[in-house]
Design a protein around this motif. Structure first.
Motif, PDB file in Angstrom:
ATOM      1  N   ARG A 136       0.829  -1.197   0.000  1.00 53.33           N
ATOM      2  CA  ARG A 136       0.000   0.000   0.000  1.00 53.33           C
ATOM      3  C   ARG A 136       0.865   1.249   0.000  1.00 53.33           C
ATOM      4  NH1 ARG A 136      -4.282  -2.195   3.419  1.00 53.33           N
ATOM      5  NH2 ARG A 136      -5.282  -3.129   1.638  1.00 53.33           N
ATOM      6  N   HIS A 180       1.313   5.027   0.566  1.00 47.82           N
ATOM      7  CA  HIS A 180       0.684   6.143   1.258  1.00 47.82           C
ATOM      8  C   HIS A 180       1.395   7.441   0.926  1.00 47.82           C
ATOM      9  CE1 HIS A 180      -1.397   3.390   3.989  1.00 47.82           C
ATOM     10  NE2 HIS A 180      -0.251   2.783   4.201  1.00 47.82           N
ATOM     11  N   GLU A 214     -14.864   3.898   0.437  1.00 47.26           N
ATOM     12  CA  GLU A 214     -13.456   4.116   0.736  1.00 47.26           C
ATOM     13  C   GLU A 214     -13.271   4.755   2.107  1.00 47.26           C
ATOM     14  OE1 GLU A 214     -11.566   5.277  -3.494  1.00 47.26           O
ATOM     15  OE2 GLU A 214     -13.506   6.147  -3.035  1.00 47.26           O
ATOM     16  N   ARG A 229      -7.231   6.548   2.273  1.00 52.37           N
ATOM     17  CA  ARG A 229      -6.845   5.614   1.218  1.00 52.37           C
ATOM     18  C   ARG A 229      -7.238   6.120  -0.156  1.00 52.37           C
ATOM     19  NH1 ARG A 229      -7.828  -0.589   2.940  1.00 52.37           N
ATOM     20  NH2 ARG A 229      -6.433  -0.493   4.727  1.00 52.37           N
ATOM     21  N   ASP A 275      -4.587   8.592  -0.985  1.00 53.29           N
ATOM     22  CA  ASP A 275      -3.324   7.936  -1.328  1.00 53.29           C
ATOM     23  C   ASP A 275      -3.360   7.454  -2.774  1.00 53.29           C
ATOM     24  OD1 ASP A 275      -2.266   8.354   1.180  1.00 53.29           O
ATOM     25  OD2 ASP A 275      -2.832   6.386   1.964  1.00 53.29           O
ATOM     26  N   ARG A 276      -4.487   6.857  -3.140  1.00 50.68           N
ATOM     27  CA  ARG A 276      -4.650   6.369  -4.507  1.00 50.68           C
ATOM     28  C   ARG A 276      -4.552   7.525  -5.502  1.00 50.68           C
ATOM     29  NH1 ARG A 276      -7.410   1.776  -6.273  1.00 50.68           N
ATOM     30  NH2 ARG A 276      -7.444   2.639  -8.352  1.00 50.68           N
ATOM     31  N   GLY A 312      -7.256   5.549   9.491  1.00 56.65           N
ATOM     32  CA  GLY A 312      -6.158   4.637   9.224  1.00 56.65           C
ATOM     33  C   GLY A 312      -5.441   4.182  10.482  1.00 56.65           C
ATOM     34  N   ARG A 331       4.344   2.104   6.952  1.00 65.78           N
ATOM     35  CA  ARG A 331       4.536   3.511   6.598  1.00 65.78           C
ATOM     36  C   ARG A 331       6.027   3.871   6.515  1.00 65.78           C
ATOM     37  NH1 ARG A 331       0.445   7.134   6.168  1.00 65.78           N
ATOM     38  NH2 ARG A 331      -1.590   6.279   6.544  1.00 65.78           N
TER      39      ARG A 331
END
Ligand code: HEC
Ligand code: HEC
Ligand code: HEC
Ligand code: HEC
Ligand code: HEC
Length: 499
Positions: free
Chosen positions: A240, A242, A340, A344, A347-348, A443, A480
């Motif tokens: 993922r 971030h 969502e 996130r 971040d996308r 998160g 992270r």
């Protein structure tokens, strides 16, 4: 008093004489007449609607769902009703004739008039049958279609529909999960569907629509038509990307390997996440609230026996709440209506290059905007105004840099809001949280999802706890991590954004 006019020949008008001499069967009495009229009108309208459909297809015009609904549901019902009336009328006429109330029209069996009538009746019967069967079939399919679910209750189902269209199940029809195979659930679903339509018409439904869905069909009967536990095994790498909420919008990477597990081979014990739904196992739990978050007691049944876990401090004599056997939905409660988490989604957007990491504080400011701006008329304009005042107050030195990209950023935020926040249905961030994990809206790790049971605080009689060991469900590779050189090579190699 019986009608002095002979049956089948009520020759009161020229049109009547003409009609009666041709189709006496349909003109025997007022019941058959009404039935014939209904049937003729329905057939005519059906043919018209069919022509309209063909016309729409030829012109590649989108068909109207309301026209379709009338075509495929109302008209066939009228046709069937008309035919039923004709039959009832014929039966009444036969009884009258038997009682001698009307003169029997002598028809020679096998004679030309008999043949003509038999042919006519036979032809019409076959035609009616074919039409009602094919339209009935269409009607059935139509009520099963995603289009039907979405269009009939458009405003009500909008959040679910929008979330669904972006999900991995976007091509799986609503009914595959909400009804599933078999006649009994079909009937149950149509009955509850009718109740829902009434609730919508009376405007008496709840907003948002409550979840968990009451009486949803057991997931094992629906999901397992396409996925079954024997099929899952092994592990899955999740990476993922971030963006941190600092001035530089620093990129960071969380990566973990999830022990998806499942059933490797017949006779071999399942391990990993899908252990709960392995054939030999059953996990049931007692929750105090209808959201099923407040879990006090868990019973694990395996071929080795039963283990009962009670939340530390709970009174063993207290039996409040409701029991439920765990199935797919207790973890995958959002398999397709996936809303969502603001962070996130952002971040996308940064990773996909829709938002510019070069604008100081943009990650932090956009997350605040998502929480504070409610979508509605001119969402993008209001987001832009919000960003202006936020930067003017908190980061005046970066206001100009932000304004250079302000309008495109506001557009991106408006799109994210439109697919997650639906004021009309009271659906907002966190209205439908996912149980597939253990993080909150921001998160941060919290008590949700897996941690409703896996909190090291549900204890068996011999003192064992349902495990919260960080390596039980996944191996956490990086959390992270902002230093690219600290990432394992196979993680860096799958990043979309490489610097
Ligand atoms: C892959 C399976 C699946 C498909 C396909 C699916 N749903 Fe669902 N839906 C679910 C599950 C599971 C829940 C219940 C979640 C829970 O009980 O917490 C749900 C819940 C709902 C809810 C209740 C509100 C909510 O969000 O929990 C509505 C309304 C709904 N679905 C409508 C639809 C419509 C309309 C379609 C087709 C456009 C559809 N569903 C397609 C699985 C599915
Ligand atoms: C009609 C078949 C069908 C049904 C029923 C169905 N699914 Fe799926 N499911 C699919 C397909 C197709 C995919 C997409 C596979 C892909 O993208 O590779 C999928 C993907 C998934 C994924 C993986 C999503 C991801 O992010 O990769 C999960 C989890 C899942 N389904 C769970 C469920 C659950 C839970 C149910 C029952 C509520 C269910 N499915 C019902 C066909 C189905
Ligand atoms: C204890 C919670 C839990 C239960 C119960 C559960 N799952 Fe899962 N499932 C998970 C998790 C966690 C993942 C991995 C999630 C991810 O990819 O981020 C997963 C992954 C999946 C996938 C994707 C597999 C892959 O390799 O990508 C499918 C399909 C799936 N589950 C279907 C089901 C079905 C069908 C059921 C019911 C028979 C079920 N699950 C029951 C937690 C669960
Ligand atoms: C309703 C309670 C409950 C929930 C919710 C729950 N589990 Fe479990 N889980 C259990 C119990 C009970 C066990 C067996 C005791 C143990 O191993 O600690 C277990 C065992 C496991 C195991 C070990 C299986 C093995 O190999 O023996 C994994 C992995 C696991 N759970 C993953 C998850 C994940 C991931 C989630 C969330 C998506 C989840 N669980 C949600 C009750 C639950
Ligand atoms: C019962 C199973 C289970 C246990 C125990 C567990 N996790 Fe998780 N964890 C999950 C699942 C499932 C996910 C979701 C994976 C996903 O989002 O695809 C997850 C995701 C995460 C993430 C990624 C979150 C994100 O936003 O991307 C972190 C970080 C994490 N876990 C840390 C931990 C830590 C630290 C512990 C130990 C205190 C722990 N987990 C224990 C099941 C578990």
């Amino acid at each position: 008093m019986s009608d002095p006019r002979p049956a089948g020949r009520p020759a009161s008008s020229a049109l009547g004489r003409w009609f009666a001499s041709r189709v006496p069967f349909f003109y025997a009495n007022w019941i058959t007449t009404l039935g014939s009229l209904l049937a003729v009108v329905a057939v005519a309208l059906l043919l018209g609607a069919l022509a309209l459909n063909v016309y729409n297809v030829l012109l590649e015009r989108p068909a109207s769902p309301y026209v379709d609904m009338v075509t495929f549901m109302l008209l066939p019902a009228v046709l069937v009703g008309g035919v039923a009336l004709i039959l009832v009328g014929a039966a009444v006429q036969r009884r009258r004739r038997a009682r001698g109330e009307v003169r029997t029209v002598a028809i020679e069996v096998g004679g030309p008039e008999f043949l003509r009538k038999a042919l006519l009746v036979g032809l019409l019967a076959v035609l009616g049958l074919i039409m009602s069967a094919s339209f009935g079939y269409e009607a059935y399919h139509y009520t099963e279609s995603t289009e039907f679910c979405m269009k009939v209750c458009h405003a009500v189902m909008e959040p679910e529909g929008v979330a669904y269209e972006r999900s991995p199940h976007a091509h799986v029809a609503c009914v595959k999960c909400h009804i599933g195979p078999g006649a009994d659930w079909f009937v149950k679903a149509k009955l509850s569907g009718l109740r829902q339509v009434v609730a919508v018409m009376r405007n008496s439904y709840q907003r948002p629509i409550p979840a968990p869905v009451e009486n949803l069909r057991p997931a094992r009967e629906t999901c397992e038509a396409c996925h079954w536990p024997e099929q899952f095994n092994g592990s899955k790498l999740v990476v993922r990307e971030h963006v941190e909420a600092d001035r530089d919008n620093t990129p960071s990477v969380t990566s973990l390997v999830i022990k998806v597990g499942g059933h490797p081979q017949p006779g071999v014990r399942a391990t990993g996440v899908h252990w709960h739904v392995d054939r030999g196992n059953e996990v049931r739990y007692r929750a105090l609230d209808d959201k099923r978050n407040d879990i006090v007691e868990v019973v694990q049944k395996t071929p080795d026996g039963e283990v009962r876990y009670l939340r530390d401090g709970a009174d063993p004599a207290d039996t409040a709440g409701e029991w439920r056997v765990m199935d797919c939905i207790d973890c995958h409660n959002r398999p397709t209506h996936i809303y969502e988490v603001p962070g996130r989604a952002l971040d996308r957007a940064f990773t996909d290059g829709l938002l510019d990491r070069g604008v100081p504080w943009l990650r932090e400011a956009t997350e605040r905007a998502l929480f504070d701006v409610t979508p509605g008329g001119d969402t993008a304009g209001r987001v832009a105004a919000y960003l202006d005042s936020l930067y003017a107050a908190d980061h005046p030195e970066d206001l100009a840099a932000m304004q250079a990209r302000r309008d495109e950023s506001a557009g991106v935020l408006a799109t994210i809001l439109a697919r997650n926040v639906f004021p009309r249905m009271n659906v907002t961030w966190g209205s439908y949280p996912s149980n597939l994990g253990h993080v909150d809206l921001h998160g941060e790790i919290d008590e949700s999802g897996c941690f409703r049971c896996h909190d090291d605080n549900h204890l068996s009689e011999d003192g064992r706890a349902i495990s919260q060991d960080c390596d039980a469900c996944h191996s956490l590779l990086t959390e992270r991590e902002t230093d690219p050189s600290a990432l394992p090579d196979f993680v860096s190699s799958v990043l979309t954004r490489r610097e």
